[in-house]
Design a protein around this motif. Structure first.
Motif, mmCIF file in Angstrom:
data_model
loop_
_atom_site.group_PDB
_atom_site.id
_atom_site.type_symbol
_atom_site.label_atom_id
_atom_site.label_comp_id
_atom_site.label_asym_id
_atom_site.label_seq_id
_atom_site.Cartn_x
_atom_site.Cartn_y
_atom_site.Cartn_z
ATOM 1 N N VAL A 134 -66.003 -57.604 8.724
ATOM 2 C CA VAL A 134 -67.397 -57.786 8.317
ATOM 3 C C VAL A 134 -68.056 -58.760 9.291
ATOM 4 O O VAL A 134 -67.641 -59.919 9.415
ATOM 5 N N VAL A 135 -69.079 -58.273 10.002
ATOM 6 C CA VAL A 135 -69.760 -59.103 10.996
ATOM 7 C C VAL A 135 -71.161 -59.494 10.553
ATOM 8 O O VAL A 135 -71.796 -60.342 11.185
ATOM 9 N N HIS A 136 -71.634 -58.868 9.492
ATOM 10 C CA HIS A 136 -72.971 -59.212 9.009
ATOM 11 C C HIS A 136 -73.112 -58.784 7.552
ATOM 12 O O HIS A 136 -72.618 -57.744 7.132
ATOM 13 N N ARG A 137 -73.782 -59.650 6.783
ATOM 14 C CA ARG A 137 -74.080 -59.346 5.377
ATOM 15 C C ARG A 137 -75.424 -59.973 5.052
ATOM 16 O O ARG A 137 -75.659 -61.151 5.350
ATOM 17 N N GLU A 138 -76.288 -59.199 4.456
ATOM 18 C CA GLU A 138 -77.612 -59.728 4.105
ATOM 19 C C GLU A 138 -78.150 -59.025 2.860
ATOM 20 O O GLU A 138 -77.813 -57.867 2.577
ATOM 21 N N GLN A 139 -78.976 -59.738 2.124
ATOM 22 C CA GLN A 139 -79.602 -59.165 0.946
ATOM 23 C C GLN A 139 -80.747 -58.257 1.392
ATOM 24 O O GLN A 139 -81.517 -58.592 2.299
ATOM 25 N N ILE A 140 -80.836 -57.098 0.756
ATOM 26 C CA ILE A 140 -81.888 -56.129 1.085
ATOM 27 C C ILE A 140 -82.598 -55.714 -0.208
ATOM 28 O O ILE A 140 -82.075 -55.928 -1.308
ATOM 29 N N PRO A 141 -83.792 -55.149 -0.092
ATOM 30 C CA PRO A 141 -84.524 -54.707 -1.296
ATOM 31 C C PRO A 141 -83.740 -53.665 -2.086
ATOM 32 O O PRO A 141 -82.969 -52.874 -1.522
ATOM 33 N N LYS A 142 -83.952 -53.662 -3.407
ATOM 34 C CA LYS A 142 -83.304 -52.675 -4.286
ATOM 35 C C LYS A 142 -84.079 -51.363 -4.206
ATOM 36 O O LYS A 142 -84.759 -50.960 -5.158
ATOM 37 N N SER A 143 -83.980 -50.706 -3.069
ATOM 38 C CA SER A 143 -84.743 -49.488 -2.845
ATOM 39 C C SER A 143 -84.011 -48.608 -1.846
ATOM 40 O O SER A 143 -83.063 -49.050 -1.183
ATOM 41 N N THR A 144 -84.456 -47.362 -1.781
ATOM 42 C CA THR A 144 -83.859 -46.417 -0.831
ATOM 43 C C THR A 144 -84.690 -46.309 0.448
ATOM 44 O O THR A 144 -84.433 -45.427 1.273
ATOM 45 N N GLU A 145 -85.665 -47.193 0.598
ATOM 46 C CA GLU A 145 -86.497 -47.176 1.797
ATOM 47 C C GLU A 145 -85.678 -47.602 3.026
ATOM 48 O O GLU A 145 -84.919 -48.567 2.984
ATOM 49 N N SER A 146 -85.860 -46.856 4.113
ATOM 50 C CA SER A 146 -85.140 -47.168 5.342
ATOM 51 C C SER A 146 -85.675 -48.456 5.972
ATOM 52 O O SER A 146 -86.840 -48.829 5.774
ATOM 53 N N PHE A 147 -84.811 -49.115 6.719
ATOM 54 C CA PHE A 147 -85.214 -50.336 7.443
ATOM 55 C C PHE A 147 -84.402 -50.410 8.733
ATOM 56 O O PHE A 147 -83.387 -49.740 8.897
ATOM 57 N N ASP A 148 -84.848 -51.243 9.652
ATOM 58 C CA ASP A 148 -84.180 -51.392 10.942
ATOM 59 C C ASP A 148 -83.226 -52.584 10.924
ATOM 60 O O ASP A 148 -83.588 -53.680 10.483
ATOM 61 N N TRP A 149 -82.002 -52.340 11.400
ATOM 62 C CA TRP A 149 -81.031 -53.420 11.577
ATOM 63 C C TRP A 149 -81.087 -53.831 13.037
ATOM 64 O O TRP A 149 -80.892 -53.020 13.943
ATOM 65 N N ALA A 150 -81.355 -55.113 13.295
ATOM 66 C CA ALA A 150 -81.626 -55.579 14.662
ATOM 67 C C ALA A 150 -80.377 -55.881 15.466
ATOM 68 O O ALA A 150 -80.465 -56.147 16.672
ATOM 69 N N GLY A 151 -79.202 -55.862 14.835
ATOM 70 C CA GLY A 151 -77.982 -56.107 15.588
ATOM 71 C C GLY A 151 -77.620 -57.568 15.703
ATOM 72 O O GLY A 151 -77.157 -58.008 16.771
ATOM 73 N N VAL A 152 -77.788 -58.318 14.626
ATOM 74 C CA VAL A 152 -77.419 -59.737 14.628
ATOM 75 C C VAL A 152 -76.379 -59.985 13.554
ATOM 76 O O VAL A 152 -76.285 -59.263 12.561
ATOM 77 N N GLY A 153 -75.585 -61.036 13.762
ATOM 78 C CA GLY A 153 -74.577 -61.409 12.791
ATOM 79 C C GLY A 153 -75.175 -62.165 11.634
ATOM 80 O O GLY A 153 -76.381 -62.440 11.586
ATOM 81 N N THR A 154 -74.319 -62.562 10.684
ATOM 82 C CA THR A 154 -74.783 -63.289 9.507
ATOM 83 C C THR A 154 -75.434 -64.613 9.887
ATOM 84 O O THR A 154 -76.377 -65.077 9.230
ATOM 85 N N ASP A 155 -74.946 -65.223 10.967
ATOM 86 C CA ASP A 155 -75.512 -66.507 11.402
ATOM 87 C C ASP A 155 -76.713 -66.339 12.326
ATOM 88 O O ASP A 155 -77.245 -67.325 12.853
#
Length: 220
Positions: A134-155
């Motif tokens: 696991v290299v990244h974990r983040e809270q996201i909206p409770k929805s099925t809407e798509s979003f962009d992951w920018a390629g950064v770690g948890t820090d």
């Protein structure tokens, strides 16, 4: 980018199989005639074989011969239909397919389509590298809407280019309900036949069956 069809090889294989089958049938027929001749020569003169028995033997051999030819025809049709499927999928190359599969990150944000569990009060995106870390974990909206992951770690540190896998973990009252794969968009670089099925090869090398692709779009 290529479409792996090997139609010429298929045609050659079909021709060789047909030739082999024809040779086998011819050989079997010669053997059948020799056995029939030997049977006639060694029959009991006082109790000769009835002509109906010869007719039954000949009909049986003819039935087997027809079955062999039918099997060859069905195999050839199956190969032909498989090649047609690959030809129709040629237009997928260069398109972006959405599927739950590992995808190559090359510095360009990756569009993620989450599928959180119904009733969850907290949803997190989980990103793993090729080794499953696991290299990244983040809270996201409770929805099925798509979003962009920018390629950064948890820090917040940018992650190196490579293949990453995405999932969504749903929580209720602080307890994990379920973790499910998240779909991402990735470029189709090749289509090929694998075990009789047509699959798409995504950028990064992941193989995805056609049934697993939920959307297809032009890049950009």
């Amino acid at each position: 980018m290529q479409v792996t069809q090997a139609s010429g090889n298929n045609a050659t294989g079909q021709s060789q199989n047909q030739t082999s089958s024809n040779a086998a049938i011819s050989s079997d027929f010669d053997t059948f005639l020799k056995m029939l001749t030997a049977q006639i020569q060694n029959q009991d003169p006082l109790n000769p074989i009835e002509s109906e028995d010869y007719a039954v033997q000949l009909a049986t051999f003819s039935s087997v011969e027809q079955q062999v030819l039918t099997n060859d025809l069905l195999a050839a049709l199956g190969t032909q239909f498989g090649s047609m499927g690959l030809s129709q999928m040629a237009g997928w190359i260069g398109m972006e397919a959405r599927a739950a599969a590992p995808v190559l990150f090359d510095g360009t944000p990756i569009e993620v389509s989450p599928n959180p569990a119904v009733g969850a009060d907290n949803v997190e995106l989980v990103v793993r590298d090729e080794e499953g870390n696991v290299v990244h974990r983040e809270q996201i909206p409770k929805s099925t809407e798509s979003f962009d992951w920018a390629g950064v770690g948890t820090d917040g540190t940018p992650l190196p280019n490579g293949v990453y896998n995405f999932s969504v973990e749903s929580f209720l009252n602080g307890e994990s309900l379920i973790e499910t794969p998240a779909e991402v968009y990735a470029e189709v670089v090749e289509v090929r036949g694998v075990d009789g099925q047509s699959v798409a090869v995504l950028k990064g090398g992941a193989l995805v069956s056609i049934d697993a692709v939920s959307a297809l779009r032009s890049p950009g």
